[in-house]
Design an enzyme around this catalytic site. Structure first.
Site, PDB file in Angstrom:
ATOM      1  N   GLY A 222      36.002 -73.428  27.711  1.00  0.00           N
ATOM      2  CA  GLY A 222      34.708 -73.642  27.062  1.00  0.00           C
ATOM      3  C   GLY A 222      34.742 -74.843  26.143  1.00  0.00           C
ATOM      4  O   GLY A 222      35.535 -74.896  25.201  1.00  0.00           O
TER       5      GLY A 222
ATOM      6  N   GLY B 128      31.963 -76.170  24.430  1.00  0.00           N
ATOM      7  CA  GLY B 128      30.627 -76.222  23.821  1.00  0.00           C
ATOM      8  C   GLY B 128      30.658 -76.629  22.359  1.00  0.00           C
ATOM      9  O   GLY B 128      31.455 -77.475  21.951  1.00  0.00           O
ATOM     10  N   HIS B 129      29.807 -75.969  21.555  1.00  0.00           N
ATOM     11  CA  HIS B 129      29.673 -76.346  20.140  1.00  0.00           C
ATOM     12  C   HIS B 129      30.963 -76.164  19.351  1.00  0.00           C
ATOM     13  O   HIS B 129      31.173 -76.829  18.345  1.00  0.00           O
ATOM     14  CB  HIS B 129      28.560 -75.524  19.484  1.00  0.00           C
ATOM     15  CG  HIS B 129      27.206 -75.863  20.021  1.00  0.00           C
ATOM     16  ND1 HIS B 129      26.521 -75.046  20.879  1.00  0.00           N
ATOM     17  CD2 HIS B 129      26.451 -76.959  19.852  1.00  0.00           C
ATOM     18  CE1 HIS B 129      25.373 -75.620  21.207  1.00  0.00           C
ATOM     19  NE2 HIS B 129      25.315 -76.789  20.598  1.00  0.00           N
ATOM     20  N   VAL B 130      31.810 -75.230  19.789  1.00  0.00           N
ATOM     21  CA  VAL B 130      33.094 -75.032  19.100  1.00  0.00           C
ATOM     22  C   VAL B 130      34.228 -75.712  19.882  1.00  0.00           C
ATOM     23  O   VAL B 130      35.023 -76.463  19.324  1.00  0.00           O
ATOM     24  CB  VAL B 130      33.400 -73.523  18.925  1.00  0.00           C
ATOM     25  CG1 VAL B 130      34.735 -73.349  18.193  1.00  0.00           C
ATOM     26  CG2 VAL B 130      32.291 -72.825  18.161  1.00  0.00           C
TER      27      VAL B 130
ATOM     28  N   LYS C  63      24.312 -56.563  11.767  1.00  0.00           N
ATOM     29  CA  LYS C  63      23.915 -57.301  12.975  1.00  0.00           C
ATOM     30  C   LYS C  63      22.588 -56.716  13.425  1.00  0.00           C
ATOM     31  O   LYS C  63      22.272 -55.559  13.113  1.00  0.00           O
ATOM     32  CB  LYS C  63      24.987 -57.073  14.063  1.00  0.00           C
ATOM     33  CG  LYS C  63      25.038 -58.139  15.110  1.00  0.00           C
ATOM     34  CD  LYS C  63      25.997 -59.257  14.742  1.00  0.00           C
ATOM     35  CE  LYS C  63      26.005 -60.330  15.806  1.00  0.00           C
ATOM     36  NZ  LYS C  63      26.960 -61.396  15.520  1.00  0.00           N
TER      37      LYS C  63
HETATM   38  P1  NAD Z   1      28.390 -72.710  23.470  1.00  0.00           P
HETATM   39  O1  NAD Z   1      27.392 -71.959  24.251  1.00  0.00           O
HETATM   40  O2  NAD Z   1      28.025 -73.986  22.794  1.00  0.00           O
HETATM   41  O3  NAD Z   1      29.670 -73.039  24.372  1.00  0.00           O
HETATM   42  C1  NAD Z   1      30.238 -72.137  25.263  1.00  0.00           C
HETATM   43  C2  NAD Z   1      30.656 -72.907  26.488  1.00  0.00           C
HETATM   44  O4  NAD Z   1      31.379 -72.021  27.348  1.00  0.00           O
HETATM   45  C3  NAD Z   1      29.482 -73.449  27.298  1.00  0.00           C
HETATM   46  O5  NAD Z   1      29.641 -74.845  27.470  1.00  0.00           O
HETATM   47  C4  NAD Z   1      29.561 -72.705  28.630  1.00  0.00           C
HETATM   48  O6  NAD Z   1      29.190 -73.497  29.734  1.00  0.00           O
HETATM   49  C5  NAD Z   1      31.020 -72.339  28.680  1.00  0.00           C
HETATM   50  N1  NAD Z   1      31.340 -71.170  29.524  1.00  0.00           N
HETATM   51  C6  NAD Z   1      30.650 -70.027  29.680  1.00  0.00           C
HETATM   52  N2  NAD Z   1      31.303 -69.186  30.503  1.00  0.00           N
HETATM   53  C7  NAD Z   1      32.440 -69.821  30.854  1.00  0.00           C
HETATM   54  C8  NAD Z   1      33.537 -69.479  31.680  1.00  0.00           C
HETATM   55  N3  NAD Z   1      33.605 -68.301  32.308  1.00  0.00           N
HETATM   56  N4  NAD Z   1      34.538 -70.366  31.853  1.00  0.00           N
HETATM   57  C9  NAD Z   1      34.491 -71.580  31.227  1.00  0.00           C
HETATM   58  N5  NAD Z   1      33.469 -71.959  30.427  1.00  0.00           N
HETATM   59  C10 NAD Z   1      32.456 -71.091  30.252  1.00  0.00           C
HETATM   60  O7  NAD Z   1      28.961 -71.649  22.412  1.00  0.00           O
HETATM   61  P2  NAD Z   1      29.793 -71.971  21.104  1.00  0.00           P
HETATM   62  O8  NAD Z   1      28.876 -72.013  19.945  1.00  0.00           O
HETATM   63  O9  NAD Z   1      30.712 -73.105  21.383  1.00  0.00           O
HETATM   64  O10 NAD Z   1      30.640 -70.633  20.962  1.00  0.00           O
HETATM   65  C11 NAD Z   1      31.728 -70.360  21.803  1.00  0.00           C
HETATM   66  C12 NAD Z   1      32.244 -68.982  21.503  1.00  0.00           C
HETATM   67  O11 NAD Z   1      32.645 -68.882  20.127  1.00  0.00           O
HETATM   68  C13 NAD Z   1      31.227 -67.856  21.711  1.00  0.00           C
HETATM   69  O12 NAD Z   1      31.885 -66.719  22.174  1.00  0.00           O
HETATM   70  C14 NAD Z   1      30.687 -67.615  20.324  1.00  0.00           C
HETATM   71  O13 NAD Z   1      30.213 -66.282  20.164  1.00  0.00           O
HETATM   72  C15 NAD Z   1      31.920 -67.827  19.484  1.00  0.00           C
HETATM   73  N6  NAD Z   1      31.623 -68.196  18.106  1.00  0.00           N
HETATM   74  C16 NAD Z   1      30.873 -69.312  17.865  1.00  0.00           C
HETATM   75  C17 NAD Z   1      30.607 -69.662  16.549  1.00  0.00           C
HETATM   76  C18 NAD Z   1      29.800 -70.905  16.212  1.00  0.00           C
HETATM   77  O14 NAD Z   1      29.791 -71.313  15.031  1.00  0.00           O
HETATM   78  N7  NAD Z   1      29.140 -71.552  17.170  1.00  0.00           N
HETATM   79  C19 NAD Z   1      31.110 -68.881  15.490  1.00  0.00           C
HETATM   80  C20 NAD Z   1      31.899 -67.756  15.788  1.00  0.00           C
HETATM   81  C21 NAD Z   1      32.141 -67.434  17.112  1.00  0.00           C
END
Ligand code: NAD
Length: 355
Positions: free
Chosen positions: A177, A179-181, A79
């Site tokens: 949450g 978001g993207h996941v 990392k």
């Molecule tokens: P993202 O930023 O697209 O989505 C996260 C969402 O969480 C956002 O919409 C944000 O508004 C919301 N959020 C933040 N704080 C919050 C809270 N206290 N209560 C409710 N909602 C809240 O991120 P993502 O890509 O969807 O990733 C989500 C999580 O999964 C992260 O922790 C990331 O590290 C982990 N992750 C993502 C991936 C990936 O492929 N994108 C891979 C492994 C792990």
């Protein structure tokens, strides 16, 4: 001295990067290369001190070794962190970081993480080819939907193990949450007939989930109190802690967020309450699987089809089920059993080298 640092775990290389002209201060930690060259995101954050940044990069890089090992990938863990307010990062800093990564000659391939945008990766790529995870690579998608697919399969394994259900139909999932996941995860769960309650800081996102998938919406802090079967943390790390776990009413916790356990108490409290915890790095490896296969495909000059990648991500279900059984057999909590399994895989890799 880094060797005495409490989170130093025989990291193979810890590189401190300084570029006076751009103002870059960064650290690259290559934890372990026994299973292969390393992949790990680059995080940009306004760390309060160099020591805080070092702690983060040492912990995160070890986590990447475990995640890759548990996903059966021929990659090790690393990392990097850039010590800077993400809003203040500059093109010159990113180019200097790219040059530093390039000097490692492919031992470390970087990807997106908190505080980094796709365009930042494109800038880094001007200085080094060792950058992955851009939508234009490989499958032409971002990792989010494949991470969601893996989490969905991890959730299925947990529901079977703890709820005795072979299907997620009528299972109530509280998703933190969207978001993207979280978004694609909700879509898949609804397709299976699950009931969704969702919370997100972003009002527009939850309204979208409400309209598109009939999700019930609660305020962000109320998600911990929802009487559901499964809690899926898909927002930020550390949301499971001594303050929130006592409020949970679910039998399973399974989500995508990295480093969900905010303190030492969280895992023990869940175990004592009879909550089955699906360790984050075991079920959220879908995105890493995607970028790893992209790297391999690029190296061998071919493109993998989506089916081949999905087939590997789907295996997260069997792996998670195997982990739960092993944890029971060894009398361990799932997160401790996962760490043990990952360490065993690396040790086996080492033996294979020595043989
Ligand atoms: P993202 O930023 O697209 O989505 C996260 C969402 O969480 C956002 O919409 C944000 O508004 C919301 N959020 C933040 N704080 C919050 C809270 N206290 N209560 C409710 N909602 C809240 O991120 P993502 O890509 O969807 O990733 C989500 C999580 O999964 C992260 O922790 C990331 O590290 C982990 N992750 C993502 C991936 C990936 O492929 N994108 C891979 C492994 C792990």
């Amino acid at each position: 001295m880094v060797f005495e640092h409490p989170h130093f775990d025989d990291h193979e290389r810890v590189v401190f990067v300084r570029d006076a002209d751009s103002g870059l201060r960064a650290i690259i930690a290559v934890h372990n290369t026994v299973l292969g060259p390393t992949i790990g995101g680059c995080r940009v954050r306004a760390y309060a001190s160099g020591d805080e940044a070092l702690t983060d990069v040492l912990k995160l890089s070890r986590g990447m070794t475990y995640k890759a090992a548990m996903a059966d990938l021929p990659f090790g863990g690393a990392k990097s962190v850039i010590i800077c307010d993400p809003k203040k990062k500059t093109r010159e800093m990113l180019l200097a970081m790219g040059r530093a990564i390039n000097q490692l000659g492919g031992l470390y391939t970087t990807a997106e993480d908190m505080g980094m945008e796709e365009d930042d990766l494109r800038t880094m790529r001007r200085a080094t080819p060792h950058v992955t995870g851009l939508p234009e690579d490989g499958l032409g998608t971002s990792p989010g939907p494949l991470t969601a697919l893996g989490v969905y399969h991890g959730l299925r394994a947990a529901a079977r193990h703890r709820l005795g259900k072979n299907s997620l139909a009528d299972v109530h999932v509280a998703v933190q949450g969207a978001g993207h996941v979280g978004g694609p995860l909700i879509e898949q769960l609804v397709r299976d007939g699950a009931r969704i309650t969702v919370a997100d800081m972003d009002r527009a996102l939850v309204e979208k989930m409400q309209q598109a998938f009939g999700a019930e919406v609660v305020e962000p802090d109320a998600i911990y109190d929802v009487q559901a079967d499964i809690f899926a943390p898909c927002a930020i790390g550390g949301t499971l802690n001594a303050r929130t776990v006592p409020r949970l009413k679910t039998k399973v916790v399974a989500g995508s967020a990295n480093n969900q356990l905010g303190d030492d108490e969280a895992g023990r409290l869940m175990h004592d309450k009879g909550i089955l915890y699906a360790p984050d790095y075991v079920i959220n490896a879908g995105g890493l699987i995607k970028v790893s296969l992209d790297v391999m495909a690029l190296r061998h000059g071919r493109t993998l089809g989506r089916d081949a990648v999905e087939a590997k991500v789907v295996r997260i279900e069997d792996r998670t089920a195997e982990l739960f059984s092993l944890a029971e057999k060894r009398g361990l909590r799932p997160e401790d059993a996962a760490d043990e399994m990952a360490r065993e895989r690396v040790a086996r890799g080492k033996e294979a080298w020595a043989a």
